[in-house]
Design a protein around this motif. Structure first.
Motif, mmCIF file in Angstrom:
data_model
loop_
_atom_site.group_PDB
_atom_site.id
_atom_site.type_symbol
_atom_site.label_atom_id
_atom_site.label_comp_id
_atom_site.label_asym_id
_atom_site.label_seq_id
_atom_site.Cartn_x
_atom_site.Cartn_y
_atom_site.Cartn_z
ATOM 1 N N SER A 1 0.822 -1.207 0.000
ATOM 2 C CA SER A 1 0.000 0.000 0.000
ATOM 3 C C SER A 1 0.860 1.263 0.000
ATOM 4 N N GLN A 2 0.254 2.360 -0.392
ATOM 5 C CA GLN A 2 0.946 3.655 -0.386
ATOM 6 C C GLN A 2 1.447 3.969 1.020
ATOM 7 N N GLN A 3 0.645 3.670 2.017
ATOM 8 C CA GLN A 3 1.026 3.971 3.395
ATOM 9 C C GLN A 3 2.302 3.236 3.799
ATOM 10 N N THR A 4 2.354 1.984 3.424
ATOM 11 C CA THR A 4 3.534 1.192 3.792
ATOM 12 C C THR A 4 4.765 1.668 3.024
ATOM 13 N N ALA A 5 4.572 2.005 1.759
ATOM 14 C CA ALA A 5 5.692 2.517 0.961
ATOM 15 C C ALA A 5 6.229 3.791 1.601
ATOM 16 N N SER A 6 5.343 4.635 2.037
ATOM 17 C CA SER A 6 5.738 5.869 2.716
ATOM 18 C C SER A 6 6.550 5.549 3.966
ATOM 19 N N ARG A 7 6.028 4.600 4.739
ATOM 20 C CA ARG A 7 6.733 4.182 5.958
ATOM 21 C C ARG A 7 8.141 3.678 5.634
ATOM 22 N N ARG A 8 8.258 2.909 4.569
ATOM 23 C CA ARG A 8 9.563 2.366 4.178
ATOM 24 C C ARG A 8 10.561 3.488 3.874
ATOM 25 N N LEU A 9 10.092 4.484 3.135
ATOM 26 C CA LEU A 9 10.967 5.597 2.792
ATOM 27 C C LEU A 9 11.416 6.326 4.046
ATOM 28 N N ILE A 10 10.489 6.511 4.973
ATOM 29 C CA ILE A 10 10.824 7.172 6.240
ATOM 30 C C ILE A 10 11.868 6.369 7.006
#
Lengths: 225, 225
Positions: free
Chosen positions: A37-46
């Motif tokens: 999901s977009q949310q998880t991808a965001s978390r990964r980048l963080i």
DNA sequence: ATTACTAGAAGGCGAGTAT
DNA sequence: TATACTCGCCTTCTAGTAA
């Protein structure tokens, strides 16, 4: 080692070319690449940013991402591990190098149980507490680079209560056409590319009567599968 | 794609040499390598076996593990993706090859929206619905192999309701010193190593007045970072 | 010693949503 | 449009243990 999910995320960034330059990337597009999901991808980048595996420049809407030196090290380790599996070294390799005196930290490390145990079980010999420092000749640098296609034995890093000790890759070799030993390549290399350290069950300097500046041949066998 | 945890487990087995031969392995030792519990390591082996990524022979106490062809494919994909990042291709490459007629499936695939969309956005051109099939000359096989060190654009696989369509790697090239296009390498290769397929915004056969057996030069630029 | 099951704990995931 | 927060669910882990 890095968490698998982070390592794969980093790998996916490399696939997008972020190893060489900044790449434009939306969390949504990255999510699609990862199959998450977009949310998880965001978390990964963080997370990756927090661990300094990547650098980001966010301009409100668009963000640009680039893998840092630290991130590249993790991927490089992986690459070097896979290389022997897919570049099947078929030939014996002979590296010519000259003896020199290092800082003799070698003997300190070699006598540590954390390493010694592994050398004994994984290489099959109890190393003499000291390393032979060699500087590869200019003519042998091609062979030196080919060394990385040869299979190696992995020595794990470890930690005591004071500090951590890094891992290493060991390439089994024959030194001076006589003594069986191994080239030890620390995973976090400190010397230049032209320097190699060799260990053996015996004192190589004495056994082969070597002095600083002497030329030795180090032979690496091809994959035996 | 494979689950990250499984891919890393597979990678760890490769590190132990299980790509070339069976290796003896206890779940406890494997767990230590993964930094996980013995129970989880056991589960990983079971999962990998179920997916036919590995083969195991369990003799009561000791078990031997070997990575299968399927498992090696997953790792190979990874290796090929990392290669351009660490073997930085610095020179332009020219591959000589002769034209031949394929099964002309090319036009079918090229016109599929799932691929076409990606070609347009990732390569920057709308491909002519057809591929130019080339057979690399013997003299150019060295360059053909070097191609893998060059950066590529990744085309993702996709699925419609009937079947799945595999991904591909695209290397931007110049054909016949004139037309910009790209070599398309299906990730699950069906042809031999000496066959390459080229796409371009135009009909290459007509534009370059090519017939079966004609020799063409395909130029690949070095990494531009 | 092994391997691998079950059950409870921990952590990761996507939905919803604020900015 | 973006990114990234909280929340609740669910997957995946380790512990305990059987074989």
């Amino acid at each position: 080692m890095l968490k698998p999910t982070l390592l794969i995320a980093l790998y996916k960034l490399a696939e997008l070319g972020a190893y060489a330059q900044e790449v434009s990337l939306s969390t949504g597009a990255f999510a699609k690449g990862l199959g998450l999901s977009q949310q998880t991808a965001s978390r990964r980048l963080i997370e990756m940013e927090r661990l300094r595996l990547i650098e980001r420049s966010i301009d409100g809407k668009a963000q640009r991402v680039r893998i840092t030196r630290v991130g590249l090290n993790s991927l490089s380790e992986m690459y070097k591990t896979l290389k022997p599996a897919f570049e099947g070294a078929k030939q014996e390799l002979t590296i010519k190098a000259t003896v020199f005196s290092g800082l003799s930290e070698g003997s300190y490390y070699m006598s540590m149980e954390g390493y010694r145990k592994q050398f004994k079980s994984k290489l099959g010999f109890d190393p003499f507490p000291g390393t032979l420092n060699l500087r590869v000749t200019k003519d042998s640098m091609i062979q030196r680079r080919e060394l990385e296609s040869h299979p190696f034995v992995n020595i794990d890093g470890f930690a005591d209560k004071d500090r951590t000790y890094g891992g290493a890759r060991c390439y089994p070799v024959v030194v001076g056409r006589k003594v069986h030993g191994a080239i030890v390549m620390p995973i976090r290399a400190h010397y230049g590319e032209d320097v190699i350290e060799v260990i053996a069950p015996e004192n190589l300097r004495r056994k082969l009567k070597l002095q600083d500046g002497d030329l030795v041949e180090v032979q690496v066998s091809p994959a035996t599968s």
